[in-house]
Design a protein around this motif. Structure first.
Motif, short mmCIF file in Angstrom:
data_model
loop_
_atom_site.label_atom_id
_atom_site.label_comp_id
_atom_site.label_asym_id
_atom_site.label_seq_id
_atom_site.Cartn_x
_atom_site.Cartn_y
_atom_site.Cartn_z
N HIS A 4 36.41 38.23 46.96
CA HIS A 4 35.37 39.21 46.62
C HIS A 4 35.48 39.49 45.12
CE1 HIS A 4 35.02 39.90 50.92
NE2 HIS A 4 36.28 40.31 50.98
N VAL A 5 34.33 39.67 44.46
CA VAL A 5 34.34 39.95 43.03
C VAL A 5 33.42 41.13 42.73
CG1 VAL A 5 33.97 39.05 40.70
CG2 VAL A 5 34.70 37.50 42.53
N LEU A 6 33.98 42.15 42.07
CA LEU A 6 33.21 43.30 41.62
C LEU A 6 32.95 43.16 40.12
CD1 LEU A 6 34.66 46.46 43.40
CD2 LEU A 6 32.24 45.99 43.07
N VAL A 7 31.69 43.23 39.73
CA VAL A 7 31.33 43.03 38.33
C VAL A 7 30.64 44.29 37.79
CG1 VAL A 7 30.02 41.65 36.67
CG2 VAL A 7 30.99 40.57 38.72
N LEU A 8 31.11 44.77 36.66
CA LEU A 8 30.43 45.83 35.93
C LEU A 8 29.82 45.18 34.68
CD1 LEU A 8 31.19 49.46 35.18
CD2 LEU A 8 31.06 47.94 33.22
N ALA A 9 28.48 45.17 34.61
CA ALA A 9 27.78 44.64 33.44
C ALA A 9 27.30 45.82 32.61
CB ALA A 9 26.61 43.76 33.86
#
Length: 294
Positions: free
Chosen positions: A191-196
């Motif tokens: 799983h990958v959580l990305v904050l852009a």
């Protein structure tokens, strides 16, 4: 043409077009009329245009593919090579020369991430699942032929605006860039959580501090990656940036449809977001922000 009949006597059908003493022949095939018609159409409409407002409207309005030569000034040797190459093409790709002094060209160069120091350079663009951008190699007839062939066969690798990839032992949140997005987010089985984010909004600074606290709280977890991406320096066509900051969860079982996060960026809200998505995790030693200064 003295030997015209002799040259094409073995062809079932041949169309020969004369232009300024030079003959262009199209011999029997299913596309003979289409190719000849396109060749004639180039007489009325130049094969290569200098970039102008009409060209921009044609490219972006109809979302057509385009091959662009970026030059510092008109009439360069590279432009002559480019024009000779284009005259031999029968594809409906638009071909344009973009001057460094052209204001529209400067905006297009910014969109395609073409730096002034890289002029002259040839770039290809098309609209397919977002804007795709490609770089051609040397400006020679052979190289341009190979580039366009690879482009038409979808074998030409795309490029993305990307900052240099760096690692920091002091940061728990991984830095995601345009060049590593596919590897870190799309291809990683976790799983990958990305904050852009865009740092131009000063409110983002607080969100970044919270994001780092959150990432440190989850350190040691093997099934989850926490990352951040500066959208001013990086891009990836499949990532839609609709708020600042923008948080998305790419689940291991579905990397095509990320789950959006709509609440404010805080450790508490992010932990609740994980619980809602059945990714509950309570660390044995809860991270206390007071223990360390970021």
């Amino acid at each position: 043409e003295p030997n015209l009949m002799e040259r094409y006597s073995k062809s079932e059908l041949a169309i020969v077009i004369f232009k300024k003493g030079e003959a262009k022949a199209f011999e029997g095939s299913r596309s003979i009329f289409k190719n000849a018609r396109h060749y004639i159409r180039l007489f009325k409409h130049p094969a290569v245009d200098y970039l102008n407002q009409r060209a921009i409207e044609r490219i972006f309005g109809k979302k057509t593919a385009a091959m662009l030569l970026f030059v510092k000034k008109k009439g360069s040797e590279e432009e002559q090579v480019f024009r000779r190459f284009v005259e031999e093409q029968l594809r409906l790709t638009g071909f344009y020369v973009v001057e460094a002094a052209n204001l529209l060209g400067q905006k297009l160069a910014g969109l395609l991430d073409v730096k002034p120091e890289s002029f002259p350079t040839v770039r290809l663009m098309r609209f397919q699942e977002g804007l795709q951008k490609h770089v051609c190699g040397a400006i020679t007839s052979e190289s341009l032929v190979d580039c366009l062939k690879a482009f038409s066969e979808n074998k030409l690798e795309s490029y993305f605006k990307s900052e240099p990839e760096t690692t920091s032992v002091r940061r728990a949140a991984r830095t995601i860039t345009g060049s590593n997005f596919a590897r870190v987010v799309k291809e990683d089985p976790r799983h990958v959580l990305v904050l852009a984010y865009s740092p131009r909004d000063q409110r983002v600074a607080e969100a970044l501090v919270e994001w780092e606290y959150f990432a440190r709280r989850l350190q040691g977890r093997e099934d989850l990656v926490v990352g951040k991406m500066n959208v001013d320096l990086n891009e990836f066509p499949e990532f839609s940036f609709h708020s600042n900051p923008c948080v998305k969860l790419y689940r291991s079982e579905d990397k095509v449809h990320p789950v959006g996060f709509e609440a404010g960026v805080s450790v508490e809200n992010l932990m609740e977001f994980l619980r809602q998505n059945q990714l509950v995790f309570e660390p044995e030693n809860e991270y206390d922000p007071a223990d360390e200064t970021l």
